[in-house]
Design an enzyme around this catalytic site. Sequence first.
Site, PDB file in Angstrom:
ATOM      1  N   TRP A 102       0.838  -1.214   0.000  1.00 17.55           N
ATOM      2  CA  TRP A 102       0.000   0.000   0.000  1.00 17.55           C
ATOM      3  C   TRP A 102       0.860   1.246   0.000  1.00 17.55           C
ATOM      4  O   TRP A 102       0.558   2.218  -0.700  1.00 17.55           O
ATOM      5  CB  TRP A 102      -0.976  -0.010   1.169  1.00 17.55           C
ATOM      6  CG  TRP A 102      -1.917  -1.169   1.115  1.00 17.55           C
ATOM      7  CD1 TRP A 102      -2.037  -2.182   2.024  1.00 17.55           C
ATOM      8  CD2 TRP A 102      -2.892  -1.452   0.083  1.00 17.55           C
ATOM      9  NE1 TRP A 102      -3.007  -3.064   1.623  1.00 17.55           N
ATOM     10  CE2 TRP A 102      -3.548  -2.648   0.442  1.00 17.55           C
ATOM     11  CE3 TRP A 102      -3.263  -0.805  -1.101  1.00 17.55           C
ATOM     12  CZ2 TRP A 102      -4.558  -3.224  -0.340  1.00 17.55           C
ATOM     13  CZ3 TRP A 102      -4.273  -1.375  -1.887  1.00 17.55           C
ATOM     14  CH2 TRP A 102      -4.891  -2.562  -1.499  1.00 17.55           C
ATOM     15  N   ASP A 169      -1.854   6.617   6.306  1.00 23.44           N
ATOM     16  CA  ASP A 169      -2.865   5.641   5.868  1.00 23.44           C
ATOM     17  C   ASP A 169      -3.159   4.733   7.061  1.00 23.44           C
ATOM     18  O   ASP A 169      -2.346   3.897   7.428  1.00 23.44           O
ATOM     19  CB  ASP A 169      -2.302   4.845   4.679  1.00 23.44           C
ATOM     20  CG  ASP A 169      -3.268   3.781   4.173  1.00 23.44           C
ATOM     21  OD1 ASP A 169      -4.340   3.598   4.785  1.00 23.44           O
ATOM     22  OD2 ASP A 169      -2.944   3.131   3.152  1.00 23.44           O
ATOM     23  N   LYS A 193     -12.101  -2.100   6.503  1.00 25.38           N
ATOM     24  CA  LYS A 193     -11.250  -2.933   7.357  1.00 25.38           C
ATOM     25  C   LYS A 193     -11.766  -2.885   8.795  1.00 25.38           C
ATOM     26  O   LYS A 193     -12.169  -3.894   9.350  1.00 25.38           O
ATOM     27  CB  LYS A 193      -9.785  -2.480   7.296  1.00 25.38           C
ATOM     28  CG  LYS A 193      -9.207  -2.292   5.894  1.00 25.38           C
ATOM     29  CD  LYS A 193      -8.963  -3.594   5.179  1.00 25.38           C
ATOM     30  CE  LYS A 193      -8.624  -3.504   3.703  1.00 25.38           C
ATOM     31  NZ  LYS A 193      -7.688  -2.513   3.235  1.00 25.38           N
TER      32      LYS A 193
HETATM   33  C1  LIG Z   1      -7.108  -2.040   1.931  1.00 26.97           C
HETATM   34  C2  LIG Z   1      -6.085  -0.981   2.067  1.00 26.97           C
HETATM   35  C3  LIG Z   1      -5.980   0.062   1.133  1.00 26.97           C
HETATM   36  C4  LIG Z   1      -6.842   0.137  -0.111  1.00 26.97           C
HETATM   37  O1  LIG Z   1      -8.120   0.504   0.204  1.00 26.97           O
HETATM   38  P1  LIG Z   1      -9.241   0.706  -0.926  1.00 26.97           P
HETATM   39  O2  LIG Z   1     -10.353   1.298  -0.111  1.00 26.97           O
HETATM   40  O3  LIG Z   1      -9.531  -0.622  -1.504  1.00 26.97           O
HETATM   41  O4  LIG Z   1      -8.709   1.658  -1.927  1.00 26.97           O
HETATM   42  C5  LIG Z   1      -5.030   1.030   1.353  1.00 26.97           C
HETATM   43  N1  LIG Z   1      -4.219   0.984   2.420  1.00 26.97           N
HETATM   44  C6  LIG Z   1      -4.290   0.005   3.336  1.00 26.97           C
HETATM   45  C7  LIG Z   1      -3.369   0.016   4.509  1.00 26.97           C
HETATM   46  C8  LIG Z   1      -5.227  -1.012   3.187  1.00 26.97           C
HETATM   47  O5  LIG Z   1      -5.297  -1.997   4.089  1.00 26.97           O
END
Ligand SMILES: *Cc1c(COP(=O)(O)O)cnc(C)c1O
Length: 357
Positions: A102, A169, A193
């Site tokens: 990511w 993030d 998540k």
């Molecule tokens: C799942 C995830 C993403 C991507 O998320 P989307 O909503 O599918 O774009 C980005 N960063 C992390 C840490 C993730 O776990």
Amino acid sequence: MAKKYNFSAGPAILTAEVIKEAAEAVSNWQESGLSILEVSHRGPAFVAVLEEAMALTKELLSLPENYKVLFLTGGASSQFYMTAMNLLDSNGKAGYVDTGAWSKKAIKEANHFGPVQVLATSEDKNYSYVPKNYDIPTDISYLHLTSNNTIFGTEMHQLPDTSLPLVCDMSSNIFSRPIDIERYGLIYAGAQKNMGPAGTTLVIVNEDLLGKVDRKIPTMLDYSTHIKKDSSFNTPPVFPIFVSMLTMRWVKKMGGVEAMAKHNQEKAAIVYDEIDRNSLFKGAAAKEDRSLMNVTFVATQEGLDKDFLAACEAAGCVGLKGHRSVGGFRASIYNAMTIEGVKTLASVMQAFEKAKG
Ligand SMILES: *Cc1c(COP(=O)(O)O)cnc(C)c1O
């Protein structure tokens, strides 16, 4: 069919009570004779939901007044470019720490908008650890971090030593523990998540950082647009925001993010203790960087994977197959996972050792 223990990385487990309330709202919301799926996003009932979701975010994370809460679309992946588009001047510079797939994507997208310096990476050991003690230049506009690496099962347990604004993030550990909000300029998290169903992305931004880049930003991609319009410049994702709000109510009822942290530590200890004890498994991440949300582990012998996943399945534990870039297994044990769920997984591991050992 009996309810399963859902260890999927995302979209992921939601608490039973949130799912029940969401289901009721889909059929007849607040006895209105309407489904939440068919109400106006500008009507008073949904406006109250949006306001409560923003207020709960502020309360749970103790946000100061200048931090704004947004519920956007486009996933965390859209934040990879939106952050840089809004915060990185073409003659500025941004620092990124590469802790996995990511982060790598975030770096790639930021490169469209200005110079990006990768300050540290753990790619040399397949992202099994979190880099520490790297140099942080003082002439960068922000430092981008990924607080929890969903795929590799590592988590940043300590922030780097800098007074620069952090852009983070937090997709897979938002609301899992308290945060020192003043250290952050911007936080983003896809809902699916640890917060709700797929379809909305939470953004928390310190308003003081905005309006400083010279480029023209398309209206929809400008954080200021969504701040001014309370996330309703266009039709917001009504249902994902509603279910995220229900989850935040549940987090608050359970005692807030401090209580979540304790609950998560307890759950993670049960799984990691079993991994460390069991001769058939070993952890994939460096011990001091182990994630409390995504537990990655592999078998110590060849040819066990299929049988172990089948044993899990038979006990109602699903979603445990590891990501292809790590292999083995991944137990995602977000806020909504119960102690009973992780104990069930640990007992499957014990029984598996007895059967195969
Ligand atoms: C799942 C995830 C993403 C991507 O998320 P989307 O909503 O599918 O774009 C980005 N960063 C992390 C840490 C993730 O776990």
